[in-house]
Design a protein around this motif. Structure first.
Motif, PDB file in Angstrom:
ATOM      1  N   ASP A 122      18.834  25.714  40.203  1.00 11.41           N
ATOM      2  CA  ASP A 122      19.927  24.943  39.592  1.00 11.41           C
ATOM      3  C   ASP A 122      21.026  24.699  40.627  1.00 11.41           C
ATOM      4  N   TRP A 123      21.939  23.817  40.286  1.00 11.68           N
ATOM      5  CA  TRP A 123      23.050  23.407  41.153  1.00 11.68           C
ATOM      6  C   TRP A 123      24.375  23.841  40.553  1.00 11.68           C
ATOM      7  N   GLU A 124      25.402  24.024  41.402  1.00  7.81           N
ATOM      8  CA  GLU A 124      26.756  24.343  40.920  1.00  7.81           C
ATOM      9  C   GLU A 124      27.770  23.930  41.985  1.00  7.81           C
ATOM     10  N   VAL A 125      28.505  22.846  41.757  1.00  3.07           N
ATOM     11  CA  VAL A 125      29.567  22.467  42.670  1.00  3.07           C
ATOM     12  C   VAL A 125      30.784  23.372  42.421  1.00  3.07           C
ATOM     13  N   VAL A 203      22.431  14.411  41.291  1.00 11.35           N
ATOM     14  CA  VAL A 203      21.040  14.714  41.639  1.00 11.35           C
ATOM     15  C   VAL A 203      20.298  13.388  41.690  1.00 11.35           C
ATOM     16  N   ASP A 204      19.748  13.057  42.862  1.00 10.59           N
ATOM     17  CA  ASP A 204      19.073  11.775  43.076  1.00 10.59           C
ATOM     18  C   ASP A 204      19.942  10.600  42.625  1.00 10.59           C
ATOM     19  N   GLY A 205      21.227  10.704  42.919  1.00  8.99           N
ATOM     20  CA  GLY A 205      22.145   9.615  42.625  1.00  8.99           C
ATOM     21  C   GLY A 205      22.643   9.557  41.198  1.00  8.99           C
ATOM     22  N   GLU A 206      22.211  10.474  40.350  1.00  4.50           N
ATOM     23  CA  GLU A 206      22.647  10.496  38.945  1.00  4.50           C
ATOM     24  C   GLU A 206      23.709  11.574  38.768  1.00  4.50           C
ATOM     25  N   ARG A 207      24.853  11.185  38.238  1.00  6.68           N
ATOM     26  CA  ARG A 207      25.956  12.123  38.076  1.00  6.68           C
ATOM     27  C   ARG A 207      25.603  13.219  37.063  1.00  6.68           C
ATOM     28  N   ARG A 208      25.746  14.451  37.495  1.00  8.42           N
ATOM     29  CA  ARG A 208      25.457  15.598  36.639  1.00  8.42           C
ATOM     30  C   ARG A 208      26.707  16.420  36.340  1.00  8.42           C
ATOM     31  N   GLN A 209      27.594  16.548  37.314  1.00  7.52           N
ATOM     32  CA  GLN A 209      28.806  17.348  37.093  1.00  7.52           C
ATOM     33  C   GLN A 209      30.039  16.535  37.442  1.00  7.52           C
ATOM     34  N   THR A 210      31.033  16.637  36.590  1.00  8.58           N
ATOM     35  CA  THR A 210      32.357  16.076  36.841  1.00  8.58           C
ATOM     36  C   THR A 210      33.367  17.074  36.307  1.00  8.58           C
ATOM     37  N   PHE A 256      15.754  21.335  35.917  1.00  7.08           N
ATOM     38  CA  PHE A 256      15.970  22.059  37.160  1.00  7.08           C
ATOM     39  C   PHE A 256      15.441  21.265  38.345  1.00  7.08           C
ATOM     40  N   LEU A 257      15.742  21.743  39.543  1.00 13.34           N
ATOM     41  CA  LEU A 257      15.457  21.011  40.765  1.00 13.34           C
ATOM     42  C   LEU A 257      13.980  21.098  41.165  1.00 13.34           C
ATOM     43  N   VAL A 262      17.296  15.213  45.956  1.00 11.52           N
ATOM     44  CA  VAL A 262      18.469  15.272  46.823  1.00 11.52           C
ATOM     45  C   VAL A 262      19.706  15.528  45.961  1.00 11.52           C
ATOM     46  N   VAL A 263      20.455  16.538  46.341  1.00 13.37           N
ATOM     47  CA  VAL A 263      21.704  16.880  45.666  1.00 13.37           C
ATOM     48  C   VAL A 263      22.862  16.467  46.568  1.00 13.37           C
ATOM     49  N   THR A 264      23.810  15.737  45.997  1.00 15.81           N
ATOM     50  CA  THR A 264      25.015  15.327  46.710  1.00 15.81           C
ATOM     51  C   THR A 264      26.211  15.794  45.903  1.00 15.81           C
TER      52      THR A 264
END
Length: 280
Positions: A122-125, A203-210, A256-257, A262-264
């Motif tokens: 998983d991701w966490e900014v 994730v792959d250009g799709e906004r997941r966190q704001t 999940f990833l 690609v995560v940005t």
């Protein structure tokens, strides 16, 4: 200032980003961005240099972790009320602390490994705090004086390892490459209000966190003071302050990833990271 380290893994050199967005070499003035260089006096000596007089670094070298010599990589769990709710937990009455192995630290654009046996990476900014001077039993009113600056953190997590493999959260947080930091350390004087920073992750250009640091349950000064009651914070120590909502665990269904994704991620004033997922 924006301080950074560039070069091959294990052979990074200290540098800074000038006003034109170019890397300038600092290795004639400091051995690395660690220890005394992070103190108010050390940072003042760097700030007194004229960036245009420093050697220009040609090309686009790899950016490594912007600080060296980190001895503690501490994290705060469930520090955004809406993130706590998306994971099915109540906001905590005091900060939830856990450790991430310093061996997890990697550069901001390095590949991230999906561990063997993982199906819930998983991701966490997050906003990261970098300690500049020793802090032990500090009052909240004095806490920011011990902060060298801030950086962007991706607190990569394996949720099954974190929650279903026994013990505390460390196993799910500490795989190699699970701690991308940078691209640079932004000194404290450049951030007008650390409790008003926008954060985002795709994730792959799709906004997941704001999110925004104004919705943190426990702010930066409180966290530094609080943690210093339990352990001494030393120059180069990192505190990852928690993540806003939008993690994969909280999606319906949980997502999940996978290899190749690609995560940005980014934060206002702290730059942008980009990582490709690879198999360990």
């Amino acid at each position: 200032m924006k301080l950074l380290r560039y070069g091959a893994p294990g052979a990074e050199r200290p540098g800074l980003m000038d006003d034109a967005g170019q890397i300038r070499d600092l290795s004639a003035h400091i051995p690395d961005i660690e220890g005394e260089a992070l103190s108010p006096e050390g940072l003042a000596r760097i700030a007194a240099l004229t960036a245009e007089d420093l050697p220009l670094v040609e090309g686009q070298p790899r950016l490594g972790p912007p600080i060296a010599g980190t001895r503690k990589f501490l994290c705060v769990g469930l520090n955004y009320a809406d993130h706590a709710r998306e994971t099915g937990k109540e906001p905590p009455p005091e900060p939830v602390l856990f450790a991430k192995a310093v061996s997890a630290i990697s550069g901001p654009h390095d590949d991230v490994e999906i561990p063997r046996g993982s199906d819930r990476t998983d991701w966490e900014v997050e906003l990261g705090i970098v300690i500049g001077t020793r802090a032990k039993y500090v009052a909240e009113a004095d806490a920011l004086e011990h902060v060298a600056g801030y950086l962007l953190v991706n607190d990569v997590s394996e949720r099954r390892f974190q929650s279903e493999r026994g013990g505390q959260w460390t196993k799910g947080k500490s795989h190699d490459t699970f701690g991308p930091i940078g691209p640079w350390l932004v000194t404290r004087d450049e951030i007008a209000d650390v409790q008003a920073l926008d954060l985002w992750l795709d994730v792959d250009g799709e906004r997941r966190q704001t999110g925004n640091t104004r919705t943190m349950i426990f702010g930066v000064a409180h966290l530094v003071s609080y943690i210093s009651q339990f352990m001494t914070l030393e120059p180069g120590d990192i505190i990852a302050t928690g993540t806003p909502p939008g993690v994969g665990l909280g999606m319906k269904p949980p997502t999940f990833l996978r290899e190749g994704q690609v995560v940005t991620l980014g934060a206002a004033g702290l730059g942008v990271q980009r990582q490709r997922m690879v198999l360990a």
